[in-house]
Write a protein that holds these residues in place. Structure first.
Motif, short mmCIF file in Angstrom:
data_model
loop_
_atom_site.label_atom_id
_atom_site.label_comp_id
_atom_site.label_asym_id
_atom_site.label_seq_id
_atom_site.Cartn_x
_atom_site.Cartn_y
_atom_site.Cartn_z
N TYR A 7 0.82 -1.19 0.00
CA TYR A 7 0.00 0.00 0.00
C TYR A 7 0.87 1.26 0.00
N PRO A 8 0.44 2.25 -0.68
CA PRO A 8 1.13 3.53 -0.55
C PRO A 8 0.78 4.17 0.78
N ALA A 9 1.59 5.12 1.17
CA ALA A 9 1.29 5.84 2.39
C ALA A 9 -0.02 6.60 2.23
N ARG A 10 -0.84 6.57 3.21
CA ARG A 10 -2.07 7.35 3.19
C ARG A 10 -1.98 8.38 4.30
N TYR A 38 -3.36 -1.13 -4.81
CA TYR A 38 -3.09 0.27 -4.54
C TYR A 38 -3.42 1.08 -5.79
N TRP A 39 -3.61 2.35 -5.57
CA TRP A 39 -4.02 3.21 -6.67
C TRP A 39 -3.14 4.43 -6.83
N ASN A 40 -2.72 4.98 -5.72
CA ASN A 40 -2.03 6.27 -5.80
C ASN A 40 -0.69 6.22 -5.08
N ILE A 41 0.34 6.77 -5.69
CA ILE A 41 1.59 6.92 -4.96
C ILE A 41 2.18 8.29 -5.22
N PRO A 69 0.50 1.49 -10.51
CA PRO A 69 -0.61 2.16 -9.84
C PRO A 69 -1.37 3.02 -10.84
N TYR A 70 -2.49 3.46 -10.40
CA TYR A 70 -3.34 4.24 -11.28
C TYR A 70 -2.79 5.65 -11.47
N ARG A 71 -2.37 6.25 -10.35
CA ARG A 71 -1.91 7.63 -10.43
C ARG A 71 -0.61 7.82 -9.66
#
Lengths: 137, 402
Positions: A7-10, A38-41, A69-71
């Motif tokens: 997972y990216p940091a949220r 995951y989607w965003n980094i 990732p998506y973005r």
């Protein structure tokens, strides 16, 4: 700083008070993420909501492995309702199937003021500063 | 609002833009991209802009697209573009199976409801997609199809031979060639009032064209560039500068005995405001003899405050005049220098010659920025003072609004 994991940091909120501290924390950051879910980094945060970030220098290299990732944002992947002010960004980012940007990939309702960016980007879609600018007034 | 500057090199399999990929209901002010952009669909600054405003924006990098390439924006819908320019070369390669490939100096498509005011493009525009339903919008309001130039939207020349969009302040476009394709666009171009508008534009272009030399880069552009570059140093406002330790020594000359000595000269600048190539603020100076400790009391321990008035040229050359606060004290000092970027940081290389109680002090130094939180902010090289302590009590120049 190097991040690994699925997972990216949220990050819900980031307040950058001390410019040098931020510089030290972020400089030369390299993000390496694996996994699927995951989607965003971004160098500073994967997701950012309602954050106020100012006077930071981000020097970073971002690449992705195993899946894209998506973005991908040089500073933040997905930022909403936030303010990013007085940024100096030096980003090299590669992610073949992502929307790769120098600062923020999805900047819905996020103001980006006084940014100075130097970018080398490669992706499915690329933009020097922001991917989506939706209702940024 | 998004503003700032971006430079670099970007490449995408599909969508590529120098600044922003997609904008809806957004505002951009003084956003500039000097980015080499390559993709299937490419925009020098923005990929697609809808219901947005773009003011004082520019793109100067080369833009290459397989299918689409717009010098400033790829596609524009229901948006307002004001005071904008695109100066990079625009190329559509036409590689792959591509229909409707289009290249535009400013944009490839500007749809109904959009307005374009005081904008222009100046780069070379080429569409290599070959025969077929392809469009090329040149910088003079023409697109080429099969080698035939036809009037298209956008650029013409006013009576001053300036390149503008439309015959006045504003031009509304009635076509969207990106969406329609050539077969549909041509009828749109050739019917009704649109045809008459283009006929007028063509006549103007021919009538106002210089007899001998076709001004590829009009003088208006140069002036616009000047105006633009005057804004590029606006970041100077609100900055603080000081002298690096290695540059503290200054050369003192006493004319009475022709004696040269070294001084320590720490100077802090606070540039409080900037406008149109001019800036102002205050300088705080403290000098003492090299080899001695910083004086803690007496006249030598006083910090001198000076008003700072400067000019900066587009290439970074600066002139700064330092004026004592009170008339009757020693005269103004004028220094010259250059703003340069070294290792990602801005440096002002300055040379000064100033009077000091009848002696003459020469000093050249690299002035670098300091900010709250930096070690130099709390304790300046050569001194025990902080930046706030140096500037305490300084009186700032004010721009008379009246």
């Amino acid at each position: 700083m190097e991040a690994h994991g699925r997972y990216p940091a949220r990050v819900r909120e980031i307040v950058c008070v001390s410019h040098p501290v931020c510089v030290r924390a972020i400089r030369a950051a390299q993000i390496l993420l694996g996994g699927w879910d995951y989607w965003n980094i971004g160098t500073l945060a994967g997701t950012m909501n309602g954050a106020d970030v100012w006077r930071i220098d981000v020097t970073s290299t971002i690449w992705t492995s195993t899946y894209d990732p998506y973005r991908v944002g040089g500073v933040v992947g997905n930022a909403s309702g936030s303010r990013l002010t007085d940024l100096v960004v030096d980003i090299e980012a590669t992610s073949a199937k992502s929307l790769v940007t120098g600062v923020v990939s999805d900047a819905t309702t996020t103001n980006i003021r006084r940014v100075a960016a130097s970018v080398v980007l490669d992706g499915f879609g690329v933009a020097g500063i922001a991917g989506f600018s939706i209702r940024v007034t | 609002m998004i503003d700032g500057d971006v430079e670099g090199d970007v490449e995408a399999k599909e969508y590529a833009s120098g600044g922003v990929h997609w904008a809806t209901d957004s505002a951009f002010l003084r956003l500039a991209a000097d980015v080499s952009v390559r993709g299937k669909r490419a925009g020098g600054l923005i990929g697609s802009a809808f219901s947005s405003t773009l003011d004082e924006v520019r793109a100067s990098g080369s833009v290459t697209g397989e299918a689409q390439a717009g010098g400033l924006v790829a596609t524009v819908g229901n948006s307002a573009l004001r005071d904008c320019m695109a100066t990079g070369d625009v190329l559509v390669t036409g590689t792959g199976t591509i229909d409707g490939a289009s290249a535009g100096g400013l944009a490839t498509g500007i749809s109904q409801g959009s307005t374009v005011t005081r904008c222009y493009s100046a780069g070379r525009v080429e569409n290599l997609s070959g025969p077929g339903p392809n469009l090329q919008t040149g910088n003079d309001g023409y697109f080429a199809e099969g080698g035939i130039l036809m009037p298209f939207v956008a650029l013409c020349r006013d009576k001053g031979n300036r390149v503008v969009i439309g015959p006045g302040v504003e031009q509304r476009y009635t076509n969207d060639k990106h969406a329609l394709g050539l077969e549909s666009v041509v009828p749109v171009l050739l019917i009704g009032a649109t045809t008459r508008v283009f006929a007028v534009l063509r006549r103007w272009r021919l009538a106002l064209r210089p007899r001998n030399v076709y001004p590829r880069v009009p003088d208006w552009e140069e002036r616009a560039m000047t105006s633009d570059t005057r804004a590029q140093w606006r970041w100077l406002a609100g900055t603080y500068w000081y002298v690096l330790p290695i540059d503290l020594p200054a050369l003192n000359f006493d004319p009475d005995d022709a004696k040269l000595t070294w001084l320590i000269d720490q100077t802090v600048w606070h540039i409080s405001d900037y406008a149109n190539g001019y800036f102002w603020g205050v300088a705080a100076v403290m000098m003492y003899d090299a080899g001695e400790r910083m004086p803690q009391r007496g006249p030598a321990s006083r910090i001198a405050h000076l008003s700072l008035l400067g000019t900066v040229l587009p290439d970074g050359k600066v002139q700064i005049t330092f004026i004592p606060r009170l008339r009757g004290t020693s005269g103004a000092t004028t220094g010259f220098g250059q703003i340069v970027e070294i290792g990602g940081a801005w440096v002002v290389e300055m040379q000064m010659s100033t009077d000091r109680l009848g002696a003459r002090v020469l000093h050249w130094a690299n002035m670098v920025q300091t900010r709250e939180g930096d070690p130099s902010w709390e304790r300046l090289p050569g001194l025990t003072h902080s930046v706030p302590e140096m500037l305490d009590g300084a009186v700032y120049p004010r721009l008379d609004a009246g």
